[in-house]
Design an enzyme around this catalytic site. Structure first.
Site, PDB file in Angstrom:
ATOM      1  N   ASN A  14       8.200 -13.083 -13.919  1.00 32.35           N
ATOM      2  CA  ASN A  14       7.893 -14.214 -13.040  1.00 32.35           C
ATOM      3  C   ASN A  14       6.314 -14.284 -12.523  1.00 32.35           C
ATOM      4  O   ASN A  14       6.037 -14.865 -11.624  1.00 32.35           O
ATOM      5  CB  ASN A  14       8.903 -14.385 -11.720  1.00 32.35           C
TER       6      ASN A  14
ATOM      7  N   LYS B 175       1.227 -10.512 -13.255  1.00 33.29           N
ATOM      8  CA  LYS B 175       2.115  -9.550 -14.128  1.00 33.29           C
ATOM      9  C   LYS B 175       2.030  -9.697 -15.572  1.00 33.29           C
ATOM     10  O   LYS B 175       1.304 -10.712 -16.158  1.00 33.29           O
ATOM     11  CB  LYS B 175       3.627  -9.838 -13.564  1.00 33.29           C
TER      12      LYS B 175
ATOM     13  N   GLU C 103       0.451  -2.101   0.360  1.00 34.35           N
ATOM     14  CA  GLU C 103       0.271  -2.520  -0.879  1.00 34.35           C
ATOM     15  C   GLU C 103      -1.337  -2.605  -1.332  1.00 34.35           C
ATOM     16  O   GLU C 103      -1.823  -2.277  -2.492  1.00 34.35           O
ATOM     17  CB  GLU C 103       0.864  -3.678  -1.152  1.00 34.35           C
TER      18      GLU C 103
ATOM     19  N   TYR D  12       7.391  -0.238  -5.902  1.00 37.90           N
ATOM     20  CA  TYR D  12       8.460  -1.108  -5.861  1.00 37.90           C
ATOM     21  C   TYR D  12       9.552  -0.170  -5.244  1.00 37.90           C
ATOM     22  O   TYR D  12      10.683  -0.526  -5.368  1.00 37.90           O
ATOM     23  CB  TYR D  12       8.939  -1.585  -7.213  1.00 37.90           C
TER      24      TYR D  12
ATOM     25  N   HIS E  54       3.205 -11.422  -8.376  1.00 39.99           N
ATOM     26  CA  HIS E  54       3.938 -10.765  -7.101  1.00 39.99           C
ATOM     27  C   HIS E  54       2.924 -11.088  -5.840  1.00 39.99           C
ATOM     28  O   HIS E  54       1.441 -11.030  -5.764  1.00 39.99           O
ATOM     29  CB  HIS E  54       3.898  -9.311  -7.164  1.00 39.99           C
TER      30      HIS E  54
HETATM   31  P1  CMP Z   1       8.386  -9.450  -6.908  1.00 41.41           P
HETATM   32  O1  CMP Z   1       7.573 -10.494  -5.801  1.00 41.41           O
HETATM   33  O2  CMP Z   1       7.336  -8.724  -7.681  1.00 41.41           O
HETATM   34  O3  CMP Z   1       9.197  -8.535  -5.954  1.00 41.41           O
HETATM   35  C1  CMP Z   1      10.273  -7.712  -6.559  1.00 41.41           C
HETATM   36  C2  CMP Z   1      10.554  -8.306  -8.082  1.00 41.41           C
HETATM   37  O4  CMP Z   1      11.843  -8.110  -8.636  1.00 41.41           O
HETATM   38  C3  CMP Z   1      10.679  -9.882  -7.996  1.00 41.41           C
HETATM   39  O5  CMP Z   1       9.381 -10.274  -7.643  1.00 41.41           O
HETATM   40  C4  CMP Z   1      11.273  -9.979  -9.417  1.00 41.41           C
HETATM   41  O6  CMP Z   1      10.407 -10.226 -10.599  1.00 41.41           O
HETATM   42  C5  CMP Z   1      12.122  -8.860  -9.450  1.00 41.41           C
HETATM   43  N1  CMP Z   1      13.429  -9.465  -9.466  1.00 41.41           N
HETATM   44  C6  CMP Z   1      13.974 -10.052  -8.436  1.00 41.41           C
HETATM   45  N2  CMP Z   1      15.488 -10.461  -9.020  1.00 41.41           N
HETATM   46  C7  CMP Z   1      15.563  -9.756 -10.229  1.00 41.41           C
HETATM   47  C8  CMP Z   1      16.629  -9.741 -11.048  1.00 41.41           C
HETATM   48  N3  CMP Z   1      18.015 -10.460 -10.828  1.00 41.41           N
HETATM   49  N4  CMP Z   1      16.473  -9.488 -12.150  1.00 41.41           N
HETATM   50  C9  CMP Z   1      15.137  -8.663 -12.464  1.00 41.41           C
HETATM   51  N5  CMP Z   1      14.254  -8.905 -11.776  1.00 41.41           N
HETATM   52  C10 CMP Z   1      14.348  -9.274 -10.629  1.00 41.41           C
END
Ligand code: CMP
Length: 139
Positions: A113, A10, A127, A50, A116
């Site tokens: 984070n 990311k 995906e 998403y 993904h």
């Molecule tokens: P990802 O695995 O990319 O799939 C969905 C994403 O939503 C997840 O990782 C997080 O990065 C994001 N996400 C999940 N919970 C929250 C939250 N409370 N606030 C912002 N982003 C979130």
């Protein structure tokens, strides 16, 4: 079974030059990178990716973040690759991620984070097809 899964490094991670360190964790776990490219999505393209989260309160923020800089999309291949990749990534929230995982070592917050990974065989197939043609997957 031999599986393929989609991984995204990311914008928070590409910005901090962590692409190589994250890819090394995948390879060290026995996952083979069979496709890889650096792209920058528009918020609309991130929104389609998403779509399953479109009712969530963080959807808008998530799409803006994913379009805020380059990402590296990769296809990882190996025995049980979907679960193995999720193990290497660690829990979604870095506060809950096990030591040594990508998110424990590098993630900044639950939203930013670092990675993904697909969560199941059907989502992995969809995906991968969103970003790659069959010709781009070289096992
Ligand atoms: P990802 O695995 O990319 O799939 C969905 C994403 O939503 C997840 O990782 C997080 O990065 C994001 N996400 C999940 N919970 C929250 C939250 N409370 N606030 C912002 N982003 C979130």
């Amino acid at each position: 079974a031999l599986e393929r899964t989609l991984s995204i490094i990311k914008p928070d991670a590409t910005r901090r030059n962590l692409t190589g360190k994250i890819a090394a964790k995948f390879e060290d776990a026995g996952l083979r990178i069979v496709a890889s490219k650096r792209i920058q999505m528009t918020p609309a393209q991130a929104g389609v990716f998403y779509e399953v989260h479109k009712e969530r309160p963080f959807y808008g923020e998530l799409c803006e973040f994913m379009a805020s800089g380059p990402v590296v999309v990769q296809v990882l291949e190996g025995e049980g690759a979907i679960a193995k990749n999720r193990e290497v990534m660690g829990a979604t929230n870095p506060k809950d991620a096990a030591p040594g995982t990508v998110r424990a070592d590098f993630a900044e917050s639950v939203g930013e984070n670092s990675v993904h990974g697909s969560d199941a065989a059907d989502t992995a197939a969809a995906e991968i097809a969103y970003f790659f043609s069959g010709l781009e997957l070289v096992g």
